[in-house]
Design a protein around this motif. Sequence first.
Motif, PDB file in Angstrom:
ATOM      1  N   SER A  44      -4.233   8.963  -4.271  1.00 51.22           N
ATOM      2  CA  SER A  44      -3.023   8.642  -4.978  1.00 51.22           C
ATOM      3  C   SER A  44      -2.104   9.837  -5.174  1.00 51.22           C
ATOM      4  O   SER A  44      -2.572  10.929  -5.056  1.00 51.22           O
ATOM      5  CB  SER A  44      -3.148   7.814  -6.486  1.00 51.22           C
ATOM      6  OG  SER A  44      -1.967   7.810  -7.081  1.00 51.22           O
ATOM      7  N   ASN A  65       3.992   4.641  -3.453  1.00 49.20           N
ATOM      8  CA  ASN A  65       4.131   6.077  -3.202  1.00 49.20           C
ATOM      9  C   ASN A  65       5.845   6.381  -3.142  1.00 49.20           C
ATOM     10  O   ASN A  65       6.177   7.364  -3.782  1.00 49.20           O
ATOM     11  CB  ASN A  65       3.827   6.629  -2.011  1.00 49.20           C
ATOM     12  CG  ASN A  65       2.003   6.529  -1.895  1.00 49.20           C
ATOM     13  OD1 ASN A  65       1.482   6.570  -3.071  1.00 49.20           O
ATOM     14  ND2 ASN A  65       1.524   6.463  -0.895  1.00 49.20           N
ATOM     15  N   SER A  66       6.589   5.613  -2.477  1.00 53.80           N
ATOM     16  CA  SER A  66       8.082   5.757  -2.547  1.00 53.80           C
ATOM     17  C   SER A  66       8.658   5.349  -3.508  1.00 53.80           C
ATOM     18  O   SER A  66       9.387   6.272  -4.153  1.00 53.80           O
ATOM     19  CB  SER A  66       8.771   4.410  -1.309  1.00 53.80           C
ATOM     20  OG  SER A  66       8.144   4.940   0.010  1.00 53.80           O
ATOM     21  N   SER A 124       7.042   5.711   6.853  1.00 51.52           N
ATOM     22  CA  SER A 124       5.890   5.974   7.664  1.00 51.52           C
ATOM     23  C   SER A 124       5.591   4.460   8.302  1.00 51.52           C
ATOM     24  O   SER A 124       5.371   4.228   9.388  1.00 51.52           O
ATOM     25  CB  SER A 124       4.649   6.526   7.029  1.00 51.52           C
ATOM     26  OG  SER A 124       4.194   5.587   6.094  1.00 51.52           O
ATOM     27  N   VAL A 125       5.537   3.600   7.516  1.00 45.94           N
ATOM     28  CA  VAL A 125       5.533   2.035   7.750  1.00 45.94           C
ATOM     29  C   VAL A 125       6.598   1.639   8.792  1.00 45.94           C
ATOM     30  O   VAL A 125       6.238   0.989   9.803  1.00 45.94           O
ATOM     31  CB  VAL A 125       5.351   1.374   6.538  1.00 45.94           C
ATOM     32  CG1 VAL A 125       5.390  -0.388   7.020  1.00 45.94           C
ATOM     33  CG2 VAL A 125       4.306   1.664   5.664  1.00 45.94           C
ATOM     34  N   GLU A 141      11.087  11.363   3.438  1.00 41.58           N
ATOM     35  CA  GLU A 141       9.388  10.953   3.861  1.00 41.58           C
ATOM     36  C   GLU A 141       9.220  11.217   5.392  1.00 41.58           C
ATOM     37  O   GLU A 141       8.146  11.668   5.421  1.00 41.58           O
ATOM     38  CB  GLU A 141       9.386   9.436   3.339  1.00 41.58           C
ATOM     39  CG  GLU A 141       9.289   9.079   2.021  1.00 41.58           C
ATOM     40  CD  GLU A 141       9.097   7.606   1.796  1.00 41.58           C
ATOM     41  OE1 GLU A 141       8.818   6.895   2.632  1.00 41.58           O
ATOM     42  OE2 GLU A 141       9.317   7.209   0.851  1.00 41.58           O
ATOM     43  N   ALA A 176       0.957  -1.145  -0.268  1.00 44.24           N
ATOM     44  CA  ALA A 176       0.008  -0.025   0.035  1.00 44.24           C
ATOM     45  C   ALA A 176       0.820   1.223   0.116  1.00 44.24           C
ATOM     46  O   ALA A 176       0.355   2.378  -0.525  1.00 44.24           O
ATOM     47  CB  ALA A 176      -0.876  -0.017   1.282  1.00 44.24           C
ATOM     48  N   ARG A 177       2.023   1.224   0.660  1.00 47.46           N
ATOM     49  CA  ARG A 177       3.052   2.281   0.680  1.00 47.46           C
ATOM     50  C   ARG A 177       4.233   2.385  -0.368  1.00 47.46           C
ATOM     51  O   ARG A 177       4.762   3.205  -0.603  1.00 47.46           O
ATOM     52  CB  ARG A 177       3.510   2.538   2.261  1.00 47.46           C
ATOM     53  CG  ARG A 177       2.261   2.680   3.037  1.00 47.46           C
ATOM     54  CD  ARG A 177       1.820   4.079   2.801  1.00 47.46           C
ATOM     55  NE  ARG A 177       0.632   4.108   3.883  1.00 47.46           N
ATOM     56  CZ  ARG A 177       0.740   4.913   4.966  1.00 47.46           C
ATOM     57  NH1 ARG A 177       1.920   5.412   5.149  1.00 47.46           N
ATOM     58  NH2 ARG A 177      -0.199   5.055   5.861  1.00 47.46           N
ATOM     59  N   PRO A 210       3.534   9.574   2.548  1.00 46.32           N
ATOM     60  CA  PRO A 210       2.928   8.442   2.918  1.00 46.32           C
ATOM     61  C   PRO A 210       3.776   7.179   2.138  1.00 46.32           C
ATOM     62  O   PRO A 210       3.149   6.577   1.196  1.00 46.32           O
ATOM     63  CB  PRO A 210       1.478   8.368   2.429  1.00 46.32           C
ATOM     64  CG  PRO A 210       1.698   9.380   1.434  1.00 46.32           C
ATOM     65  CD  PRO A 210       2.593  10.231   1.827  1.00 46.32           C
ATOM     66  N   GLY A 211       4.702   7.054   2.508  1.00 49.35           N
ATOM     67  CA  GLY A 211       5.555   5.866   1.932  1.00 49.35           C
ATOM     68  C   GLY A 211       6.091   4.934   2.844  1.00 49.35           C
ATOM     69  O   GLY A 211       5.467   4.831   3.967  1.00 49.35           O
ATOM     70  N   LEU A 212       7.295   3.965   2.592  1.00 46.12           N
ATOM     71  CA  LEU A 212       7.641   3.238   3.348  1.00 46.12           C
ATOM     72  C   LEU A 212       8.283   3.637   4.870  1.00 46.12           C
ATOM     73  O   LEU A 212       8.264   2.853   5.902  1.00 46.12           O
ATOM     74  CB  LEU A 212       8.833   2.319   2.623  1.00 46.12           C
ATOM     75  CG  LEU A 212       8.252   1.352   1.553  1.00 46.12           C
ATOM     76  CD1 LEU A 212       9.445   0.643   0.971  1.00 46.12           C
ATOM     77  CD2 LEU A 212       7.424   0.238   2.192  1.00 46.12           C
TER      78      LEU A 212
END
Length: 353
Positions: free
Chosen positions: A211, A135-136, A306-307, A296, A131-132, A302-304
């Motif tokens: 998106s 974006n990255s 943040s995860v 980020e 999901a992310r 909202p990419g990796l």
Amino acid sequence: MSEPSVRPPAARDASIRPPAARDASARPSAAGDASARSLAALVARRLLMGLLVLGAVSLIVFTATELAPGDAASAAVGPDAGPAAVEEKRRELGLDRPAPVRYAEWLWGAVRGDFGTSYVSGVPVSEIVAARAGNSMMLALVTLVLLVPLAVGLGVWGGLREGSLTDRALSAGILTMVSIPEFVVGSVLILIFALHLDVLPAVSFLGPGASVLDHPEILVLPVVTLLAGTIAHNARLVRARVVEVVADDAVATARLNGVPEHRVVLRYVLPAALPPVIPLLARYVALLVGGALVVETLFGFPGLASVLVQGSAGRDVPTVQAVALIVAAVTVLVNLLGDLLGIALDPLRRVPV
């Protein structure tokens, strides 16, 4: 009486030519086969080395998460849970099994694209990452598309004008940008364009289901921040190589013969300057992966990153392991492709094996 026919010397001696002369026509084919075999062997070696590096990285990532302070089971059940609930959660998550067994299972799952289930949300980690990751990838792709022509253009421009006022100004700007950390560049950009001028968002916020392509303005400040340092590094590499090539006799001869400058650059400078620096450029491009995580985080993109931050805060070990391994895999892959591209473009680096 007719005179006997006399064959020309070349025809008369064709059958007694030395082997080297008789097989001259076969040389290009043999040389091409040897070069192809040499290149294939180099590719195989680089791929094997890349796999070994990824294996070592996976072990380091797993060990680091194991030795990190805190307990994933305690974080999952909450601070008010008793010892029995924590122990039950440990069994449920499989944390009561030996570490080597868990590492082997995790590595085999990662090879198949299965990174396990999040300790916090119970959702498959592959879904969270997917999901992310897009974006990255978009952030890195836009940065890369702008980085290569800008870095090569600035490097060639400065290298062709070595010692001039333009070259000195460019070199000073490059050294300045290299020495400034990305978070400082990003903070200054936020202060100017988001807070003072109010023309770009300071935080890259996306609503549910939205998106990055729906809101391209959120890419501007993160991309400019990433470009600031990477352009400086790469332009400096290209400039140094261009200066060496321009000093070559072939370039001087072409200029004396009246060859237009743009043809000198395209025919002599770029073909000689770029192949040796492509692997180095790839290594700096790989820095985009690590730099993107910092950027980020700074812009709330909202990419990796943040995860990774959320997973670290919640002791979500499978999520942290997945993001770390993906970042390492991308870095190794970029370096590998850069090295192989440099070898393919520079035949002198193809050492027979």
